[in-house]
Write an enzyme that holds these catalytic residues in place. Structure first.
Site, mmCIF file in Angstrom:
data_model
loop_
_atom_site.group_PDB
_atom_site.id
_atom_site.type_symbol
_atom_site.label_atom_id
_atom_site.label_comp_id
_atom_site.label_asym_id
_atom_site.label_seq_id
_atom_site.Cartn_x
_atom_site.Cartn_y
_atom_site.Cartn_z
ATOM 1 N N THR A 73 0.882 -1.180 0.000
ATOM 2 C CA THR A 73 0.000 0.000 0.000
ATOM 3 C C THR A 73 0.916 1.225 0.000
ATOM 4 O O THR A 73 1.343 1.660 -1.070
ATOM 5 C CB THR A 73 -0.969 -0.003 1.204
ATOM 6 O OG1 THR A 73 -0.244 -0.241 2.399
ATOM 7 C CG2 THR A 73 -2.021 -1.080 1.040
ATOM 8 N N LYS A 110 4.037 -6.883 4.149
ATOM 9 C CA LYS A 110 3.802 -5.488 3.759
ATOM 10 C C LYS A 110 3.623 -4.636 5.014
ATOM 11 O O LYS A 110 3.222 -5.152 6.067
ATOM 12 C CB LYS A 110 2.612 -5.352 2.810
ATOM 13 C CG LYS A 110 1.265 -5.850 3.278
ATOM 14 C CD LYS A 110 0.373 -4.836 3.937
ATOM 15 C CE LYS A 110 0.278 -3.576 3.099
ATOM 16 N NZ LYS A 110 -0.428 -2.519 3.907
ATOM 17 N N THR A 141 -2.037 -2.326 9.627
ATOM 18 C CA THR A 141 -2.277 -3.199 8.463
ATOM 19 C C THR A 141 -0.937 -3.771 8.043
ATOM 20 O O THR A 141 -0.224 -3.204 7.255
ATOM 21 C CB THR A 141 -2.919 -2.429 7.324
ATOM 22 O OG1 THR A 141 -4.144 -1.938 7.793
ATOM 23 C CG2 THR A 141 -3.133 -3.319 6.124
ATOM 24 N N GLU A 151 6.395 4.578 7.065
ATOM 25 C CA GLU A 151 5.921 5.738 6.291
ATOM 26 C C GLU A 151 6.753 6.986 6.580
ATOM 27 O O GLU A 151 6.783 7.461 7.721
ATOM 28 C CB GLU A 151 4.450 6.017 6.612
ATOM 29 C CG GLU A 151 3.512 5.001 5.988
ATOM 30 C CD GLU A 151 2.042 5.268 6.279
ATOM 31 O OE1 GLU A 151 1.202 4.744 5.548
ATOM 32 O OE2 GLU A 151 1.749 5.997 7.236
ATOM 33 N N ASN A 195 -0.085 10.892 5.165
ATOM 34 C CA ASN A 195 -1.364 10.589 5.808
ATOM 35 C C ASN A 195 -2.394 11.699 5.730
ATOM 36 O O ASN A 195 -3.447 11.603 6.353
ATOM 37 C CB ASN A 195 -1.110 10.152 7.252
ATOM 38 C CG ASN A 195 -0.503 8.775 7.275
ATOM 39 O OD1 ASN A 195 -1.140 7.817 6.872
ATOM 40 N ND2 ASN A 195 0.750 8.678 7.694
#
Lengths: 393, 393
Positions: free
Chosen positions: A147, A173, A184, A270, A392
């Site tokens: 993602t 992931k 996630t 991230e 985000n």
């Protein structure tokens, strides 16, 4: 990147663009075992959990599995009964293609929480996945799981059991909403070892506790975290369990694959460009050590200080202090790698330049000794940059 | 901004540049009562706490106070015995100037954790503070308290007790390391009401629970949080306590001042440009409601979504789910102001544009009904922008 890697014997995989994400980005993956494989799974403990997690939990009771079908882009979480139907239909469609029971299919989703899956695209995608599956299709499969990940994540271990070559190949992931207790985060482990199912489940649980459950990117535990392991026995060793002489060889290889994948997730956090190991020793208990380590790892003030190459040990003292761990301020020692910043709760007198040198690195450790007992814990985390915020938005 | 405000009768204040911060920025403040004032205080519950907090706790037992002396720029936290000596010397110096007991002086510090105070500058600053103190010096005093605050924070209430005018003037500073339970949050409340000391302490505690303890900017609880109240009786009302007919008039005014100051802190949260009220109702208990509200308010994914004007209710469901509050996914309703985004755990069907309209505002509410009981809680927070990260580099 992973184009030379082959799966363990008896496995095939595929990754395709099924039209769930825009612009022909890969968004569905398949892992297929030619024969029924002993299966194990560890899932999110979030009280709000995705439909596919509910389906996986139920199917895990079946003990053996043939395939994992997953999509990225939409999490199929908070989707009510319609989402449950979609998750079950995914499994049923895959089962139909290979003529097995639906309970032998695991289904996973990752992405945005809330929207319903486009079931027609999913069903069509399942057909394409089975058509394109092969033993060497590892790169495409890992890419289809992504993602906000910037790169695919695969780990391989090769061992020998009873003179027979055994292989473990794991996929994972990240890269946001990551504080798994069992997030996630998705990971799939394949092996051609023959492993007794309960032993595999216990080994997976223990491996996850030492790997995926020790990482935190943003402190947000996901609705979809799932780790699945499939052991299909194609290596033709005698069935392994905890009493087998070669159990530890297998378990350590499984642990290594889980740990490598977990570390890849943190390295790809991230917006992050620094990997930070927070280790707490000398706590009153292991639980206390974990509380203190998580408080330090999850503090926005610490994560932004690391982003700014700012060795602000005062913020670390602050977060240790408000953690629920027992702390006696005057006993706390803090080291940046091996450089002592805090001695007995106060500055050690070390030159600020020496600390800056440590936090300038892309990979360093914060070592905290509470001097209260023998409790220990380690948490792997990353810094928080402006890029995290942008991702985000 | 606050240049027209006068303190309650019998109080003086001052704010000066003592050279602790660079470039002649104001960094020391004084609040002085001409007569002994009943005193109350609420402090950080962080196990790592600043030397001045330890001194304040000890001095509070004395019951009456004459002055509060504070500096910004250095927190005097994690400074060991040298820091304790400095904090006590600050109090002793101020006591010498006005010929009172050192226990009648409260001392506070805010700023960087770790460095020792420059005691010579502090001692010199104390002399200047007493020389420049006046009843109308509110703006300078509030400015001297600031660290990353972008503006000073003062709140005023005027009431009548027994036909006598009574005034409450409160000061506060934020703006990072803010999740008080009792953070580096400092607030000083002055009033000329005559108030019995234990009643004042109880009233302050209750007011703080409903105001400062309900805000969170970054989830990091500080080492220095301190709220102090001084009531000097210069209004010459009969001594107020919980049994006085006019107690509620006083208490509500105190609550209003605390609440206004707390809201000013959130509005001035580091890098923030949106004020968000997170309200949870229908929880199994008030404690559960608070756990859920804090999980939502402190989630980086929620805070960055708000920054991006992105009404991602799935992230709110996620954080409610991993909070330690009891949650039944299928019962959860979520509203952005009055616009329902989630009904029974799934999307309500409302148009995304309607939700975007709400999160575009600089001030909005997230209302969550868990439908499990009568528990309620509210937490006031703000968004997290790239500017937050830059400020904390």
């Amino acid at each position: 990147m992973y184009s030379e890697i082959h799966l363990p014997k008896g496995f095939k995989c595929a990754g395709i663009a099924a039209g769930i994400k825009p612009a022909s980005v890969k968004d569905m993956a398949l892992i297929l075992s030619e024969r029924p494989a002993a299966s194990a799974g560890v899932f999110t403990t979030n009280q709000v959990c995705a439909a596919p997690v509910k389906v996986c939990r139920a199917h895990l009771a079946h003990g053996v599995a043939r395939a994992i079908v997953m999509n990225s882009g939409i999490a199929n979480a908070c989707t009510g009964s319609e989402g449950m139907v979609a998750a079950k239909d995914m499994a049923a469609e895959a089962a139909k293609v290979i003529s097995c029971e639906p309970q032998e299919i695991f289904v996973c989703s990752t992405g945005k929480i809330g929207p319903q899956l486009p079931l027609d695209k999913i069903i069509q995608g399942i057909g394409t996945l089975f058509e394109s599956a092969s033993i060497g299709n590892v790169q495409n499969t890992a890419e289809a799981m992504m993602t906000t990940d910037t790169r695919p994540k695969v780990s391989v271990a090769e061992i020998v059991i009873e003179d027979k070559p055994v292989k473990i190949v794991g996929f994972a992931k990240g890269a946001g909403m990551i504080e798994p207790n069992m997030a996630t985060m998705l990971s799939y482990i394949t092996t051609d070892a023959a492993v007794e199912q309960h032993a595999l489940q216990a080994a997976l649980k223990k491996s996850v506790d030492g790997s995926f459950n020790r990482i935190s990117i943003d402190g947000d535990q996901s609705t979809n975290d799932t780790v699945l392991a499939l052991a299909n026995g194609a290596a033709e060793n005698r069935l392994l369990d905890e009493n087998s002489p070669e159990w530890n060889v297998f378990f350590q290889a499984l642990e290594k694959v889980c740990f490598e994948l977990a570390m890849m997730i943190v390295h790809d956090g991230e917006g992050a460009d620094k990997f930070v190991t927070v280790k707490v020793t000398g706590a009153a208990s292991n639980d206390d050590a974990e509380l203190a380590a998580r408080a330090v790892a999850n503090s926005m003030l610490n994560k932004t200080a690391w982003a700014g190459t700012y060795p602000d040990w005062g913020r670390i003292m602050d977060s240790v202090g408000y953690s629920k761990a027992q702390v006696v301020e005057e006993r706390v020692d803090i080291f940046y790698d091996d450089t002592q910043a805090v001695a007995g709760g106060c500055q050690s007198g070390v030159a600020q330049e020496d600390l800056i040198k440590v936090v300038s690195q892309s990979d360093f450790a914060i070592n905290i000794d509470l001097h209260l007992g023998g409790g220990e814990a380690v948490v792997y985390t990353c810094n928080c940059t402006e890029e995290y915020v942008r991702i985000n938005y």
